[in-house]
Design an enzyme around this catalytic site. Sequence first.
Site, PDB file in Angstrom:
ATOM      1  N   THR A 135      62.800  11.772  59.166  1.00 37.82           N
ATOM      2  CA  THR A 135      63.795  10.748  59.461  1.00 37.82           C
ATOM      3  C   THR A 135      63.111   9.458  59.888  1.00 37.82           C
ATOM      4  OG1 THR A 135      65.336  12.476  60.173  1.00 37.82           O
ATOM      5  CG2 THR A 135      65.853  10.222  60.818  1.00 37.82           C
ATOM      6  N   HIS A 157      58.639  11.407  69.064  1.00 37.51           N
ATOM      7  CA  HIS A 157      58.444  12.309  70.199  1.00 37.51           C
ATOM      8  C   HIS A 157      58.003  11.568  71.463  1.00 37.51           C
ATOM      9  CE1 HIS A 157      59.177  15.334  67.294  1.00 37.51           C
ATOM     10  NE2 HIS A 157      57.956  15.477  66.851  1.00 37.51           N
TER      11      HIS A 157
END
Length: 273
Positions: free
Chosen positions: A109, A150
């Site tokens: 993504t 992340h």
Amino acid sequence: MTSVALSLAVSPCPNDTFVFHALVHGLVHGAPEVNLTFADVDVTNTAAERGEFDLVKVSYAALPWLLDDYELLPTGGALGRGCGPLVLARTPEQEVTGATVAVPGDRTTAYLLFRLWAEGKQPAKIEVVPFHQIMPGVADGRYDVGLVIHEARFTYQRFGLIALADLGEWWEGDTGLPIPLGAILARKGAVDPAQATEWIRNSVSMAWANPAASQEFILANAQEMEPEVVQQHIDLYVNEFTLELGRDGLAAADALLQRSAAAGITPSVKPFL
């Protein structure tokens, strides 16, 4: 439909180990034994295309290649606000046009959002690089620009880098929707989607009810993250959309995939709403 043991593939990141701790450790009533595989999302995106797992965490960007064989589950994934990928460089003057850009996977993504955001900008080269190598690579000049995900949003300053763009802010400002990052899929014919949804939802609820129970498991797999960064990671990526996608979550997935299909980046898919 359920086999003796279900195969599950997720990342070793704190949000996934937090969410799936109870299910993996046999604590969810009525759930089968689970055989767990840890893999980064760029690996699970292609492994799912080969049908390797019964339950699997993948990028929303990979769904157009997977929905013939898998069903999207409304729980366990990663969506949210203020949690998008970052475009990093050494200096604020760095241009994307003509740059060598390191990305964490060609069906992530993050990379899909980058392509939508960077329309009209032409990088000289895109290199798929293991996530943990991107920030050091930008810092030492191997890459001009890095696309990170992340916990990097909490640590990129340590490498002397600056953010050219926060793709989450860009996406939310453009659509008003949360950013759809990671999806949980159930392989058709291998597991009942309604049962799998219940097991995962119960695992999420148990994690929230007793966060200390999963701490050892999370830290053992957190790839040398400090405990405070681990907690920031969980707080950001485990949220209301993890428990239930809801209309906003499905609308976000539709917006991403319909926009990418219109741009000719991914195959078209039937809307979820």
